[in-house]
Design an enzyme around this catalytic site. Structure first.
Site, PDB file in Angstrom:
ATOM      1  N   HIS A  77       1.682  11.759 -10.480  1.00  0.00           N
ATOM      2  CA  HIS A  77       2.964  12.389 -10.840  1.00  0.00           C
ATOM      3  C   HIS A  77       3.473  11.896 -12.200  1.00  0.00           C
ATOM      4  O   HIS A  77       4.675  11.741 -12.390  1.00  0.00           O
ATOM      5  CB  HIS A  77       4.026  12.126  -9.765  1.00  0.00           C
ATOM      6  N   ASN A 150       7.043  17.333  -1.876  1.00  0.00           N
ATOM      7  CA  ASN A 150       6.181  18.169  -2.718  1.00  0.00           C
ATOM      8  C   ASN A 150       6.570  19.631  -2.557  1.00  0.00           C
ATOM      9  O   ASN A 150       7.375  19.963  -1.690  1.00  0.00           O
ATOM     10  CB  ASN A 150       4.714  18.005  -2.297  1.00  0.00           C
TER      11      ASN A 150
HETATM   12 FE1  HDE Z   1       3.400   9.743  -3.580  1.00  0.00          FE
HETATM   13  N1  HDE Z   1       3.310   8.247  -4.941  1.00  0.00           N
HETATM   14  N2  HDE Z   1       2.007   8.795  -2.470  1.00  0.00           N
HETATM   15  N3  HDE Z   1       3.321  11.315  -2.286  1.00  0.00           N
HETATM   16  N4  HDE Z   1       4.702  10.727  -4.680  1.00  0.00           N
HETATM   17  C1  HDE Z   1       3.994   8.204  -6.100  1.00  0.00           C
HETATM   18  O1  HDE Z   1       5.162   6.326  -6.884  1.00  0.00           O
HETATM   19  C2  HDE Z   1       1.659   7.512  -2.603  1.00  0.00           C
HETATM   20  C3  HDE Z   1       2.554  11.411  -1.167  1.00  0.00           C
HETATM   21  C4  HDE Z   1       5.327  11.901  -4.377  1.00  0.00           C
HETATM   22  O2  HDE Z   1       8.995  11.811  -9.572  1.00  0.00           O
HETATM   23  C5  HDE Z   1       3.877   6.880  -6.800  1.00  0.00           C
HETATM   24  O3  HDE Z   1       6.791   5.976  -8.402  1.00  0.00           O
HETATM   25  C6  HDE Z   1       0.773   7.109  -1.535  1.00  0.00           C
HETATM   26  C7  HDE Z   1       2.983  12.502  -0.336  1.00  0.00           C
HETATM   27  C8  HDE Z   1       6.165  12.322  -5.472  1.00  0.00           C
HETATM   28  O4  HDE Z   1       8.838   9.633  -9.687  1.00  0.00           O
HETATM   29  C9  HDE Z   1       3.011   6.054  -5.832  1.00  0.00           C
HETATM   30  C10 HDE Z   1       0.601   8.240  -0.768  1.00  0.00           C
HETATM   31  C11 HDE Z   1       4.042  13.062  -1.001  1.00  0.00           C
HETATM   32  C12 HDE Z   1       6.031  11.332  -6.440  1.00  0.00           C
HETATM   33  C13 HDE Z   1       2.746   7.032  -4.721  1.00  0.00           C
HETATM   34  C14 HDE Z   1       1.386   9.280  -1.350  1.00  0.00           C
HETATM   35  C15 HDE Z   1       4.225  12.316  -2.217  1.00  0.00           C
HETATM   36  C16 HDE Z   1       5.114  10.357  -5.918  1.00  0.00           C
HETATM   37  C17 HDE Z   1       3.432   6.948  -8.227  1.00  0.00           C
HETATM   38  C18 HDE Z   1      -0.267   8.410   0.459  1.00  0.00           C
HETATM   39  C19 HDE Z   1       4.860  14.280  -0.592  1.00  0.00           C
HETATM   40  C20 HDE Z   1       6.684  11.306  -7.810  1.00  0.00           C
HETATM   41  C21 HDE Z   1       4.662   6.730  -9.074  1.00  0.00           C
HETATM   42  C22 HDE Z   1       0.125   7.644   1.535  1.00  0.00           C
HETATM   43  C23 HDE Z   1       5.610  14.048   0.626  1.00  0.00           C
HETATM   44  C24 HDE Z   1       8.042  10.666  -7.759  1.00  0.00           C
HETATM   45  C25 HDE Z   1       5.670   6.316  -8.139  1.00  0.00           C
HETATM   46  C26 HDE Z   1       8.682  10.699  -9.126  1.00  0.00           C
HETATM   47  C27 HDE Z   1       4.744   9.190  -6.595  1.00  0.00           C
HETATM   48  C28 HDE Z   1       2.040   6.696  -3.645  1.00  0.00           C
HETATM   49  C29 HDE Z   1       1.395  10.612  -0.838  1.00  0.00           C
HETATM   50  C30 HDE Z   1       5.234  12.668  -3.165  1.00  0.00           C
HETATM   51  C31 HDE Z   1       1.748   5.457  -6.415  1.00  0.00           C
HETATM   52  C32 HDE Z   1       0.176   5.747  -1.344  1.00  0.00           C
HETATM   53  C33 HDE Z   1       2.415  12.911   1.019  1.00  0.00           C
HETATM   54  C34 HDE Z   1       7.018  13.572  -5.545  1.00  0.00           C
HETATM   55  O5  HDE Z   1       3.699   4.960  -5.334  1.00  0.00           O
END
Ligand code: HDE
Length: 723
Positions: A77, A150
């Site tokens: 992201h 999302n």
């Molecule tokens: Fe994320 N995800 N994600 N994700 N995610 C990040 O956090 C992660 C997942 C989502 O505009 C990171 O600050 C893991 C699902 C958004 O700043 C990180 C798993 C959904 C954003 C991270 C998921 C999301 C992130 C990277 C699997 C929808 C952007 C930068 C377990 C429900 C937020 C940060 C923004 C961002 C980890 C799966 C949505 C690395 C480990 C499912 C919208 O922490």
């Protein structure tokens, strides 16, 4: 004049300035320690042609600061755009949750929303085929609540332990960092073809949902099942939805690729301009609420993030509206430094055992630490809650708060015991006391083993045009895959979803059409390869769900739709004005596009300012196109290849095309008109998005109706256009 900088100690500083009678209107350049700079053009040297002196602390400070301006981008992201706004509740759901956010009808809660693509770097294109992040931070009186979702309601994997693998596979390949912001490469499809649980999400990502027309025209989903907890401590399951009031609309894949070249900031700019113009984007918040007792009454497991709850089974109740009404003042300070976390909860909202959600709870703070460098990121203005913060956490890099007093521990008597723990009745957060009785193990419930029924449900719910786009997307993506074995594995997977789909993609790839479904013969995870366990091949009892097709979305508004008027000197001013006035009254954005910039002079000497030239813009940046009358204007455009290309492309991408009868000469030069002249004179031409009329008012009315329909996808079958 420069804006005043907001700091914690703002008011004290101003007082000091007043006492010392220091005059500061913000116009003079200073160093970071407040020294006024006298020369910002020349470094300090040993003579006019001499070497630069290391003692030049002004030069050193400036260059040092610059050297450190970049921070690590988000691992996923990374590319995002954000805006401020408010959330207002219409209807209390107090019987399910004690969260004030969902009890206090009419209270305006500030929000900050960041939209993003997932795979690309910070500088990548907005129009990549990808999932879009939809992260909302509610600054509530009870603390910040982050709904980090999302634009698709399901996810690729069921357990967080696979997330690094998924992301490694989709990101540019590690040996050569190619391709940027694209899933169409071997490593992604290698992983996916070994991961049956991803098939439902693959249907979404290959659909037009992955190519939004605007960030303002896409849905948002919390994805996981969360819990709502009421005052009595009772729990209900909940799924969150954001429903855009402008409807859900997408662009064509060919268009998306061209937009990426013409304007890689297309979505960012669209969001920015809509807010600047006062056309504030709006979404309704919807909830699907399920009693705790019904947890096991569904064909799927509520804890499985590869499943959605069809709206036909549990209706979405719309309880409030979010309006984005202010652009950030500073991209870095706000959009880049904002830190979301699904673990930022408030009393009345809690998590479930969804193994994907559980892993996220650890990841976000951890990644903020590497990205923002210190736990004190919570003190950055964009992250700071409006609810007061009182605790004994201290110090660390870049601490902003100046904590006073000698007491930084609890329990204490020296500080009068403060700050005290808050009782639940005082708003203290308590976790839902879920009963747990189980063995410690690595494993997965059998209720997670159906990977295809909802992939089928999604595919079966699509319109013919949507199915054809999805099929073409798979042909494109797998066509870019070089390893034949990966393509073959994917065809096998597709047979479990739809044999016709599998066959169509196989034909395109030059592979054998599978005659029958080959049964899975892998082993359960405990026996070895965790990717190869026996999925259950089953059907959803629901054959299709209307909410899953964009064809059923709102199509009654042209607010913020961009319309190009192709014009040149000699245009008939009435033919421009009548249509422009009508479209603008209904909220559309009209731009005059001419062979060159500056002004054009109409037939009767009226000057029109030109917004874009055929060189600086393209049809893919508009929703519709109109050619007004005017002998000289029409003659110029008819002999201008870029104007003809503009129209051919608008046709190809199924957009509304309006032409004054006296401008038909321009249309006659286009490929599609030569092939299909009758289509434009048919009685039902307007229903196909072709409006030809010499009455400008009548044309404008028909044109507005056609623009609201967004696209006329049936045209893809009518005529292929080489544009
Ligand atoms: Fe994320 N995800 N994600 N994700 N995610 C990040 O956090 C992660 C997942 C989502 O505009 C990171 O600050 C893991 C699902 C958004 O700043 C990180 C798993 C959904 C954003 C991270 C998921 C999301 C992130 C990277 C699997 C929808 C952007 C930068 C377990 C429900 C937020 C940060 C923004 C961002 C980890 C799966 C949505 C690395 C480990 C499912 C919208 O922490």
């Amino acid at each position: 004049m420069a804006k005043k900088i907001k700091t914690n100690q703002d008011s004290d500083k101003i007082k000091d300035l007043e006492q010392n009678k220091v005059y500061d209107d913000g116009t003079l350049l200073t160093t970071n320690h407040g020294l006024k700079i006298n020369d910002n053009q020349n470094s300090l040297k040993t003579g006019e042609r001499g070497g630069t002196l290391i003692e030049d602390f002004i030069l050193r400070e400036k260059i040092h600061h610059f050297d450190h301006e970049r921070i690590p981008e988000r691992i996923v992201h990374a590319r995002g755009s954000a805006a401020h706004g408010i959330f207002e509740l219409y209807e209390s759901i107090g019987q399910y949750t004690k969260a004030k956010l969902f009890n206090e009808v009419g209270v305006k809660v500030p929000v900050f929303v960041r939209f993003s693509t997932v795979a690309g770097s910070r500088g990548s294109t907005d129009l990549a085929r990808d999932v879009r992040g939809f992260a909302v931070k509610f600054y509530t009186s009870e603390g910040n609540y982050d709904l980090v979702g999302n634009n698709m309601p399901v996810f690729f994997i069921q357990d967080a332990i696979k997330f690094p693998d998924l992301i490694h596979a989709v990101k540019p390949e590690p040996h050569n960092e190619i391709p940027q912001a694209a899933s169409a490469h071997d490593t992604f499809w290698d992983f996916i073809s070994l991961m049956p649980e991803s098939m439902h999400m693959i249907m979404w990502v290959m659909s037009d949902r992955a190519l939004p027309r605007s960030l303002r025209m896409m849905e948002g989903f919390g994805v996981h099942t969360f819990r709502l907890i009421n005052k009595q401590g009772e729990s209900h399951f909940v799924k969150f939805h954001w429903k855009p009031l402008l409807g859900i609309h997408s662009v064509a894949w060919d268009e998306a690729q061209k937009i990426s070249g013409k304007n890689a900031d297309f979505h960012r700019q669209d969001l920015w301009e809509a807010i600047e113009s006062g056309a504030f984007p709006e979404w309704e918040l919807g909830v699907q609420i399920i009693p705790e007792a019904d947890e096991h009454n569904y064909e799927f497991d509520l804890l499985d993030s590869t499943k959605l709850i069809p709206e036909e089974i549990v209706p979405v109740r719309r309880i409030g509206k979010m309006t984005l009404n202010r652009n950030p003042d500073n991209f870095f300070a706000e959009t880049e430094q904002v830190a979301f976390n699904p673990g930022h909860l408030i009393p009345g909202i809690d998590i479930t055992n969804d193994p994907l959600l559980q892993g996220r709870l650890f990841s976000y703070t951890d990644t903020q630490l590497s990205r923002l460098g210190t736990h004190n990121f919570q003190e950055l203005p964009i992250n700071r809650p409006i609810a007061p913060v009182h605790n004994n956490q201290r110090d660390g890099h870049m601490r902003h708060t100046i904590n006073t007093g000698r007491v930084n521990y609890e329990p204490n008597a020296l500080g009068g015991g403060c700050p005290f723990q808050a009782k639940a009745s005082e708003g203290g957060f308590t976790s839902f006391p879920e009963r747990i009785e189980s063995n410690k193990l690595r494993g997965r419930s059998k209720s997670f083993f159906d990977h295809f029924s909802q992939a089928k449900l999604f595919f079966n719910s699509q319109s013919d045009a949507e199915k054809s786009h999805l099929t073409n997307a798979l042909c494109f993506e797998l066509g870019k895959v070089e390893t034949v074995a990966i393509r073959e594995r994917m065809i096998k997977m597709l047979t479990y979803i739809d044999k016709g789909l599998a066959a169509a993609v196989a034909v395109y790839l030059g592979l054998k059409i599978p005659k029958e479904i080959i049964p899975f013969n892998g082993s359960l995870p405990a026996d070895g390869n965790p990717n190869d366990y026996n999925p259950i091949i089953t059907e959803s009892s629901l054959k299709s769900s209307a909410a899953l097709s964009m064809e059923n979305t709102i199509m009654d508004s042209i607010i913020t739709r961009k319309v190009a008027f192709l014009v040149a000197d000699g245009v008939n001013e009435e033919s421009v004005k009548a249509v422009k006035d009508k479209l603008e009254t209904e909220g559309a954005v009209v731009e005059l596009v001419a062979p060159k910039l500056g002004f054009i002079i109409s037939k009767n000497n009226v000057e029109f300012e030109i917004h874009k030239s055929l060189l600086t813009t393209a049809s893919v940046l508009y929703d519709a196109v109109y050619v007004p009358a005017g002998i000289n204007s029409v003659a110029t455009l008819a002999s201008e290849p870029d104007a003809i290309h503009f129209l051919n492309e608008a046709f190809k991408h199924c957009k509304a095309i309006a032409v004054d009868v006296d401008a038909l000469q321009v249309l006659e030069q286009t490929y599609f008109y030569i092939k299909l002249p009758k289509q434009f004179t048919d009685k039902d031409a307007a229903t196909k998005g072709f409006i030809v009329n010499n009455d400008s008012n009548a044309l404008a009315t028909e044109f507005a109706k056609a623009i609201a329909k967004h696209r006329f996808w049936d045209r893809e079958k009518l005529q292929k256009v080489p544009a």
